[in-house]
Design a protein around this motif. Sequence first.
Motif, PDB file in Angstrom:
ATOM      1  N   THR A  17       0.820  -1.212   0.000  1.00 37.44           N
ATOM      2  CA  THR A  17       0.000   0.000   0.000  1.00 37.44           C
ATOM      3  C   THR A  17       0.858   1.268   0.000  1.00 37.44           C
ATOM      4  OG1 THR A  17      -0.179  -0.021   2.408  1.00 37.44           O
ATOM      5  CG2 THR A  17      -1.895  -1.172   1.185  1.00 37.44           C
ATOM      6  N   ILE A  18       2.171   1.105  -0.115  1.00 37.41           N
ATOM      7  CA  ILE A  18       3.062   2.271  -0.144  1.00 37.41           C
ATOM      8  C   ILE A  18       3.721   2.374  -1.503  1.00 37.41           C
ATOM      9  CG2 ILE A  18       5.037   3.391   0.961  1.00 37.41           C
ATOM     10  CD1 ILE A  18       4.564   1.568   3.382  1.00 37.41           C
ATOM     11  N   ASP A  19       3.740   3.570  -2.056  1.00 33.37           N
ATOM     12  CA  ASP A  19       4.392   3.817  -3.333  1.00 33.37           C
ATOM     13  C   ASP A  19       5.915   3.797  -3.133  1.00 33.37           C
ATOM     14  OD1 ASP A  19       4.546   4.990  -6.111  1.00 33.37           O
ATOM     15  OD2 ASP A  19       5.552   6.540  -4.929  1.00 33.37           O
ATOM     16  N   PRO A  20       6.635   3.057  -4.005  1.00 30.91           N
ATOM     17  CA  PRO A  20       8.093   2.937  -3.834  1.00 30.91           C
ATOM     18  C   PRO A  20       8.823   4.280  -3.692  1.00 30.91           C
ATOM     19  CG  PRO A  20       7.352   1.412  -5.515  1.00 30.91           C
ATOM     20  CD  PRO A  20       6.145   2.216  -5.113  1.00 30.91           C
ATOM     21  N   ARG A  21       8.462   5.247  -4.562  1.00 26.91           N
ATOM     22  CA  ARG A  21       9.194   6.526  -4.508  1.00 26.91           C
ATOM     23  C   ARG A  21       8.965   7.252  -3.191  1.00 26.91           C
ATOM     24  NH1 ARG A  21       8.649   6.143 -10.011  1.00 26.91           N
ATOM     25  NH2 ARG A  21      10.658   6.349 -11.066  1.00 26.91           N
ATOM     26  N   SER A  22       7.712   7.259  -2.724  1.00 20.76           N
ATOM     27  CA  SER A  22       7.468   7.982  -1.470  1.00 20.76           C
ATOM     28  C   SER A  22       8.091   7.226  -0.295  1.00 20.76           C
ATOM     29  CB  SER A  22       5.983   8.270  -1.264  1.00 20.76           C
ATOM     30  OG  SER A  22       5.272   7.091  -1.090  1.00 20.76           O
ATOM     31  N   ALA A  23       8.158   5.897  -0.375  1.00 26.28           N
ATOM     32  CA  ALA A  23       8.833   5.145   0.689  1.00 26.28           C
ATOM     33  C   ALA A  23      10.310   5.541   0.738  1.00 26.28           C
ATOM     34  CB  ALA A  23       8.693   3.646   0.455  1.00 26.28           C
ATOM     35  N   ARG A  24      10.926   5.683  -0.424  1.00 29.77           N
ATOM     36  CA  ARG A  24      12.336   6.119  -0.480  1.00 29.77           C
ATOM     37  C   ARG A  24      12.506   7.505   0.127  1.00 29.77           C
ATOM     38  NH1 ARG A  24      16.132   2.315  -0.712  1.00 29.77           N
ATOM     39  NH2 ARG A  24      16.291   1.308  -2.713  1.00 29.77           N
ATOM     40  N   GLU A  25      11.611   8.415  -0.275  1.00 26.97           N
ATOM     41  CA  GLU A  25      11.710   9.785   0.250  1.00 26.97           C
ATOM     42  C   GLU A  25      11.577   9.800   1.760  1.00 26.97           C
ATOM     43  OE1 GLU A  25       8.817  12.224  -1.770  1.00 26.97           O
ATOM     44  OE2 GLU A  25       9.809  11.781  -3.690  1.00 26.97           O
ATOM     45  N   ARG A  26      10.588   9.065   2.242  1.00 27.01           N
ATOM     46  CA  ARG A  26      10.292   9.136   3.680  1.00 27.01           C
ATOM     47  C   ARG A  26      11.342   8.438   4.531  1.00 27.01           C
ATOM     48  NH1 ARG A  26       4.378   7.217   4.380  1.00 27.01           N
ATOM     49  NH2 ARG A  26       5.022   7.444   6.557  1.00 27.01           N
ATOM     50  N   THR A  27      12.084   7.521   3.930  1.00 26.00           N
ATOM     51  CA  THR A  27      13.133   6.847   4.705  1.00 26.00           C
ATOM     52  C   THR A  27      14.503   7.466   4.429  1.00 26.00           C
ATOM     53  OG1 THR A  27      13.295   5.142   2.994  1.00 26.00           O
ATOM     54  CG2 THR A  27      11.896   4.660   4.876  1.00 26.00           C
ATOM     55  N   GLY A  28      14.531   8.466   3.564  1.00 23.64           N
ATOM     56  CA  GLY A  28      15.707   9.314   3.378  1.00 23.64           C
ATOM     57  C   GLY A  28      16.994   8.598   2.986  1.00 23.64           C
ATOM     58  N   GLY A  29      16.897   7.479   2.314  1.00 23.82           N
ATOM     59  CA  GLY A  29      18.096   6.775   1.873  1.00 23.82           C
ATOM     60  C   GLY A  29      18.935   6.226   3.021  1.00 23.82           C
ATOM     61  N   LYS A  30      18.377   6.218   4.218  1.00 26.52           N
ATOM     62  CA  LYS A  30      19.161   5.753   5.370  1.00 26.52           C
ATOM     63  C   LYS A  30      19.155   4.234   5.513  1.00 26.52           C
ATOM     64  CE  LYS A  30      17.123   8.621   8.314  1.00 26.52           C
ATOM     65  NZ  LYS A  30      16.590   9.719   7.485  1.00 26.52           N
ATOM     66  N   VAL A  31      18.121   3.609   4.945  1.00 31.48           N
ATOM     67  CA  VAL A  31      18.006   2.152   5.092  1.00 31.48           C
ATOM     68  C   VAL A  31      17.771   1.524   3.726  1.00 31.48           C
ATOM     69  CG1 VAL A  31      17.091   2.072   7.456  1.00 31.48           C
ATOM     70  CG2 VAL A  31      15.530   2.447   5.521  1.00 31.48           C
TER      71      VAL A  31
END
Length: 366
Positions: free
Chosen positions: A284-298
Amino acid sequence: ENDDLILPKDFPKLKNDTFLRACQGQETNHVPVWCMRQAGRYLPEFREFRAGKDFFETCRSPAACCELTLQPLRRFPFDAAIIFSDILVIPQAMGMDVQMVAGKGPTFPEPLKEPEDLLLLQPKVDVNKELGYVFKAITLTRHKLDGKVPLIGFTGAPWTLMAYMIEGGGSTTHSKAKRWLYRHPEASHKLLKMLTDVIVEYLLGQVAAGAQALQVFESHAGCLGPVEFQEFSLPYLRDIARKVKDQLKESGQDVPMIVFAKDGHYGLEDLSQSHYEVVGLDWTIDPRSARERTGGKVSLQGNMDPCALYAPKERISEIVKKMLEGFGTRGYIANLGHGLYPDMDPENVGAFVEAVHTHSRHLNLK
Ligand code: 1CP
């Protein structure tokens, strides 16, 4: 069976470290892929092997767990194996009776009803004694894998296990368990703490036995709101990762940890700062927004809708391509957003794996 033959030492050399590299955010030739519930009823050989055997008896047989773990790897070039077991072995180790009822799923004949019932649980669990069968299964499987791919160990997270222990089985509302959170917050924290202590020992035992990565399943994150998640799930997820990592560091080990909080979007930022190398995502999460929200940290893992496997193979390939473009090929492990269902066609699972490998190789060449 002679247990001495399956000691956790002199494991075969790992031939495919793609999954472990992706967990650590390192470059890989292709995106690694595995599927939650890859050892499962969608495989005819799984149904045949399990036929007539009690589920938890199967879990207690290292040879059976090993065979079921290896089955999907004989068919598909998955980049990781996950040990066949279940999250509910922990409540069993704490003294609760859990049965697998056909057509109904896991069932606790005597679930926890009131805070006094916590007194019925084992206050101090000896994981080697109560869960040694899982450790033996891991050691045996790591040997039998012959270094083909890494072996993932796993556990249920405290809130998810608490929910089963109070509901007595699967539930859509989890209202009995949530009733505890609102009515008995202190007892809830006491139970969550008890579970956390066992889980930490259990995960460390799995690593000592040969697990090369660990996944923590918070399958029932979705029935909590952000406030309850902050209070009753996140602190324990953090505690688990911190304690396991601290202990491993002391012995010079580094084992990547994955947290999968199903339907817990609201916790994504926090989960990406919880000492886990990898955050697993549902569909239910869009890949791009998941990347943005996790800030490339994980690193991220997921998240194709399992039902997309009902689509024709060409469509699966298109969906996979989009997903890879969204996540990017670095720090990414392809998976489904939840487990495979029993009525899924193994051929389409094969198409999914192939699409991940092929498209990610192409993207890497661009
Ligand atoms: O007889 C059978 O084969 C029953 C189906 C089955 C299987 C194959 C169950 C019952 N558990 C398992 C194995 C299992 N369970 C694995 C094996 C490794 C693999 O993935 O290949 C894993 C990782 C689990 C973990 C597990 N068990 C979770 C977390 C993942 C998730 O699905 O969210 C949960 C919630 C369980 C509880 C459980 N065990 C079985 C069922 C049907 C359920 C869900 C019950 C419910 O909530 O309704």
